[in-house]
Design an enzyme around this catalytic site. Sequence first.
Site, PDB file in Angstrom:
ATOM      1  N   ASN A   1      -4.887  -4.795  -7.161  1.00 25.62           N
ATOM      2  CA  ASN A   1      -6.084  -4.200  -6.578  1.00 25.62           C
ATOM      3  C   ASN A   1      -6.029  -2.674  -6.554  1.00 25.62           C
ATOM      4  OD1 ASN A   1      -8.606  -4.335  -4.889  1.00 25.62           O
ATOM      5  ND2 ASN A   1      -7.233  -3.452  -3.358  1.00 25.62           N
TER       6      ASN A   1
ATOM      7  N   TYR B   1     -12.588   7.288 -14.359  1.00 26.24           N
ATOM      8  CA  TYR B   1     -12.567   5.972 -13.697  1.00 26.24           C
ATOM      9  C   TYR B   1     -13.105   4.888 -14.628  1.00 26.24           C
ATOM     10  CZ  TYR B   1     -13.128   2.584  -9.882  1.00 26.24           C
ATOM     11  OH  TYR B   1     -13.054   1.478  -9.073  1.00 26.24           O
TER      12      TYR B   1
ATOM     13  N   ASP C   1       0.877  -1.161   0.000  1.00 25.68           N
ATOM     14  CA  ASP C   1       0.000   0.000   0.000  1.00 25.68           C
ATOM     15  C   ASP C   1       0.918   1.215   0.000  1.00 25.68           C
ATOM     16  OD1 ASP C   1      -3.281   0.028   0.974  1.00 25.68           O
ATOM     17  OD2 ASP C   1      -2.227   1.938   0.769  1.00 25.68           O
TER      18      ASP C   1
ATOM     19  N   LYS D   1     -11.054   1.632 -15.916  1.00 26.76           N
ATOM     20  CA  LYS D   1     -11.488   0.260 -15.648  1.00 26.76           C
ATOM     21  C   LYS D   1     -11.801  -0.500 -16.939  1.00 26.76           C
ATOM     22  CE  LYS D   1     -11.194   0.025 -11.146  1.00 26.76           C
ATOM     23  NZ  LYS D   1     -10.215  -0.883 -10.504  1.00 26.76           N
TER      24      LYS D   1
ATOM     25  N   ALA E   1     -18.748  -2.607  -3.074  1.00 30.41           N
ATOM     26  CA  ALA E   1     -18.263  -3.462  -1.978  1.00 30.41           C
ATOM     27  C   ALA E   1     -18.082  -2.566  -0.757  1.00 30.41           C
ATOM     28  CB  ALA E   1     -16.955  -4.142  -2.351  1.00 30.41           C
TER      29      ALA E   1
ATOM     30  N   ASP F   1       3.952   2.369  -4.311  1.00 32.73           N
ATOM     31  CA  ASP F   1       3.125   3.245  -5.128  1.00 32.73           C
ATOM     32  C   ASP F   1       3.205   2.699  -6.550  1.00 32.73           C
ATOM     33  OD1 ASP F   1       2.077   5.234  -6.739  1.00 32.73           O
ATOM     34  OD2 ASP F   1       3.079   6.878  -5.694  1.00 32.73           O
ATOM     35  N   VAL F   2       2.088   2.222  -7.093  1.00 30.05           N
ATOM     36  CA  VAL F   2       2.120   1.551  -8.393  1.00 30.05           C
ATOM     37  C   VAL F   2       2.394   2.510  -9.541  1.00 30.05           C
ATOM     38  CG1 VAL F   2       0.649  -0.351  -7.635  1.00 30.05           C
ATOM     39  CG2 VAL F   2      -0.395   1.686  -8.694  1.00 30.05           C
TER      40      VAL F   2
END
Length: 264
Positions: A106, A172, A52, A176, A205, A80-81
Amino acid sequence: MTAPATVPTYVPGHGLLDGRVVVVTAAAGAGIGASVVRRALEEGARTVVFSDTHERRLAEAEESLAAEYGAERVRQQVCDVTDEAQVQALLDIADQLGGVDVMVNNAGLGGTASVLEMTDEQWLRVLDITLTGTFRCVRAAGQRMTAAGRPGVIVNNASVIGWRAQEGQAHYAAAKAGVMALTRCAALDLAPHGIRVNAVAPSLAMHPFLAKVTSDELLDELKGREAFGRAAEPWEVANVMVFLASDYSSYMTGEVVSVSSQRG
């Protein structure tokens, strides 16, 4: 008619990931990533390396999971991706533990803005974390698996919003939808190496952070769109991710599995 909003009983583990090294991004909170870490441990993963960007929450999560499952089975790493060096450092830890068998991507970032007001910075930030970050992790995990000559599994987190339109979600939704396309194409690139690539597409979720940043009115509206009349529990999405990571889905690749009744 909407079905009663009854949450099913949590299902115990059945050893679906016995002996595997699992890497999970964006997993220090209380959402889907954290549920994937816990479910992977319950399903017998030898070690789960989770990341994370929040150092304190990561350390707290590692301490809690180590007390429950054993310190030798959990490792955390700030990642950090959007930073290629940090992605590689995350996979380096998996290599030290025998190499990555399962990569669960994720990490993602949302936000709400009309295209009329959305800035380049808002657009690029969401795309860089959600889509390009997923690409970086798919590439890094795929390279490690192929270099080691071992089969493996990559599971990406997409969203039903990649299929359907929603006001204020252009960045977003585009990200996605891109994750879905990336999943399908990467699956073909990696299939000759025995590596499967699939994705899940959740809708709503529920977890504490989401409840904090979303109005009750919007949450009620989103719940009302679902066949069961409720949000998914994060562990219900994690269950599908673990299924895709397991040998029970050995002939599935390039698929996007909806964890929602809102397929389109």
